[in-house]
Design a protein around this motif. Sequence first.
Motif, PDB file in Angstrom:
ATOM      1  N   ILE A   1     -13.506  11.052 -16.508  1.00  0.00           N
ATOM      2  CA  ILE A   1     -14.289  10.064 -15.748  1.00  0.00           C
ATOM      3  C   ILE A   1     -15.604   9.792 -16.464  1.00  0.00           C
ATOM      4  O   ILE A   1     -16.032   8.638 -16.603  1.00  0.00           O
ATOM      5  CB  ILE A   1     -14.546  10.578 -14.315  1.00  0.00           C
ATOM      6  CG1 ILE A   1     -13.233  10.636 -13.531  1.00  0.00           C
ATOM      7  CG2 ILE A   1     -15.566   9.684 -13.595  1.00  0.00           C
ATOM      8  CD1 ILE A   1     -13.352  11.336 -12.191  1.00  0.00           C
ATOM      9  N   LEU A   2     -16.251  10.856 -16.938  1.00  0.00           N
ATOM     10  CA  LEU A   2     -17.524  10.710 -17.655  1.00  0.00           C
ATOM     11  C   LEU A   2     -17.366   9.905 -18.932  1.00  0.00           C
ATOM     12  O   LEU A   2     -18.229   9.096 -19.282  1.00  0.00           O
ATOM     13  CB  LEU A   2     -18.101  12.095 -17.990  1.00  0.00           C
ATOM     14  CG  LEU A   2     -19.028  12.730 -16.954  1.00  0.00           C
ATOM     15  CD1 LEU A   2     -19.384  14.148 -17.359  1.00  0.00           C
ATOM     16  CD2 LEU A   2     -20.296  11.902 -16.788  1.00  0.00           C
ATOM     17  N   GLU A   3     -16.274  10.136 -19.641  1.00  0.00           N
ATOM     18  CA  GLU A   3     -16.030   9.394 -20.885  1.00  0.00           C
ATOM     19  C   GLU A   3     -15.908   7.899 -20.610  1.00  0.00           C
ATOM     20  O   GLU A   3     -16.447   7.071 -21.354  1.00  0.00           O
ATOM     21  CB  GLU A   3     -14.765   9.925 -21.575  1.00  0.00           C
ATOM     22  CG  GLU A   3     -14.974  11.292 -22.216  1.00  0.00           C
ATOM     23  CD  GLU A   3     -13.693  11.913 -22.738  1.00  0.00           C
ATOM     24  OE1 GLU A   3     -12.601  11.506 -22.259  1.00  0.00           O
ATOM     25  OE2 GLU A   3     -13.779  12.808 -23.608  1.00  0.00           O
ATOM     26  N   LYS A   4     -15.204   7.556 -19.517  1.00  0.00           N
ATOM     27  CA  LYS A   4     -15.061   6.147 -19.150  1.00  0.00           C
ATOM     28  C   LYS A   4     -16.405   5.558 -18.723  1.00  0.00           C
ATOM     29  O   LYS A   4     -16.752   4.424 -19.120  1.00  0.00           O
ATOM     30  CB  LYS A   4     -14.055   6.015 -17.996  1.00  0.00           C
ATOM     31  CG  LYS A   4     -13.814   4.574 -17.555  1.00  0.00           C
ATOM     32  CD  LYS A   4     -13.272   3.720 -18.696  1.00  0.00           C
ATOM     33  CE  LYS A   4     -13.024   2.289 -18.254  1.00  0.00           C
ATOM     34  NZ  LYS A   4     -12.564   1.437 -19.379  1.00  0.00           N
ATOM     35  N   GLN A   5     -17.179   6.322 -17.963  1.00  0.00           N
ATOM     36  CA  GLN A   5     -18.502   5.859 -17.536  1.00  0.00           C
ATOM     37  C   GLN A   5     -19.433   5.668 -18.731  1.00  0.00           C
ATOM     38  O   GLN A   5     -20.248   4.746 -18.763  1.00  0.00           O
ATOM     39  CB  GLN A   5     -19.116   6.848 -16.536  1.00  0.00           C
ATOM     40  CG  GLN A   5     -18.407   6.944 -15.209  1.00  0.00           C
ATOM     41  CD  GLN A   5     -18.378   5.617 -14.469  1.00  0.00           C
ATOM     42  OE1 GLN A   5     -19.340   4.851 -14.473  1.00  0.00           O
ATOM     43  NE2 GLN A   5     -17.255   5.317 -13.839  1.00  0.00           N
ATOM     44  N   ARG A   6     -19.306   6.537 -19.729  1.00  0.00           N
ATOM     45  CA  ARG A   6     -20.137   6.402 -20.932  1.00  0.00           C
ATOM     46  C   ARG A   6     -19.770   5.133 -21.698  1.00  0.00           C
ATOM     47  O   ARG A   6     -20.642   4.449 -22.244  1.00  0.00           O
ATOM     48  CB  ARG A   6     -19.978   7.634 -21.824  1.00  0.00           C
ATOM     49  CG  ARG A   6     -20.802   7.585 -23.120  1.00  0.00           C
ATOM     50  CD  ARG A   6     -22.288   7.690 -22.832  1.00  0.00           C
ATOM     51  NE  ARG A   6     -23.099   7.198 -23.919  1.00  0.00           N
ATOM     52  CZ  ARG A   6     -24.208   7.798 -24.381  1.00  0.00           C
ATOM     53  NH1 ARG A   6     -24.601   8.928 -23.852  1.00  0.00           N
ATOM     54  NH2 ARG A   6     -24.914   7.266 -25.348  1.00  0.00           N
ATOM     55  N   GLU A   7     -18.483   4.811 -21.756  1.00  0.00           N
ATOM     56  CA  GLU A   7     -18.053   3.574 -22.413  1.00  0.00           C
ATOM     57  C   GLU A   7     -18.667   2.352 -21.720  1.00  0.00           C
ATOM     58  O   GLU A   7     -19.159   1.434 -22.384  1.00  0.00           O
ATOM     59  CB  GLU A   7     -16.520   3.464 -22.366  1.00  0.00           C
ATOM     60  CG  GLU A   7     -15.797   4.382 -23.333  1.00  0.00           C
ATOM     61  CD  GLU A   7     -14.287   4.243 -23.212  1.00  0.00           C
ATOM     62  OE1 GLU A   7     -13.825   3.230 -22.623  1.00  0.00           O
ATOM     63  OE2 GLU A   7     -13.572   5.135 -23.681  1.00  0.00           O
TER      64      GLU A   7
END
Length: 346
Positions: free
Chosen positions: A163-169
């Motif tokens: 989820i964090l990786e997607k939010q960072r993108e």
Amino acid sequence: MAEKNVANVEEEKITLIDVLKLVSPGTVLRTAIDDILRAEMGALIVVYSDKVNEIMEGGFSIDTLLSSQKIVELAKMDGAIIVSEDLKKIMNANVMLVPNISIKTEETGTRHKAAERTAKQAGTLVITVSERRKKITVYNGHLRYILQDTDEVLSRAVETLQILEKQREIFNELLSNLNLLEISGLVVVGDVCSVLQRIEIIMRTAKTMEKYLIELGREGGVIKMRLRELLKNIDREKSLILQDYETKEDTLDEFGFDDLLESENIANLLFSSSSDTKIAPKGYRILSKMNLGKKETNRLVEHFKNLSDILEASPKDLVEVLGEDTETFNKEVTSLKEQIMMAKKI
């Protein structure tokens, strides 16, 4: 962390994170209680405090260095095991605990009732291992928590990391867009709020990860490294955006998660205006991407007031502020604009 004297810390200052650090995988205590659980035995382990003396009966003194093997062997007896405040020694074993029975407890089993009451009365850490329920419960004062299976925690941590990786993108895309709008002088309140909203979501999700990582101990090493990468420069970008638009750093803390998802709420709180209101950055964030010192940056902002006026300033006006560094500054501005127009990371 094993040297922390749990019993000496004021109860209200003890948090779940503090407790989890003491029993995270890799610690002597966690190794011992995991071994006890695998052996299908039960145990009651109490961290010593002066008040523990008041509720101890029987047993025998050991005063030996703490090790997981010794804890497992002593757990074969029915009584409680008392360990020192610094978690370095086993002090007593086969102890009967007789806390005040008027202390309220939600537990049903004899061992768990004694554990919860002892934790509350003595204000210290108490750990129970249930052979029937196959669960490990930790108490500290009025705090109660059932330790989760490491594989389950790892699975949740991986899901949260995704989820964090997607939010960072999404954050990177929003930031690139803000860069473009700022150098073009086309920023509206909603653009700034979208970036700040995404930063807040990332930071709150990262706090959830903190508990998982502590509970995972050494098992969470790789995830911890990836989390550090995902959070890189987030705080710095946030601080510079807040400085650019003169908003308070802790204001969004007032929002619940549902309120945070509505950009208009953020616009009203931070800017007291609608999302489509035009707004101009002072320029601190964009100028931080150049080879400027703090003094030069401050002088530019103080003199020109906003980023658009800085970028559009004539060489004559810039010389008044930067002197002989004006030519270098103009070259950097041109290069930076090209990178932003090409959506490159700056």
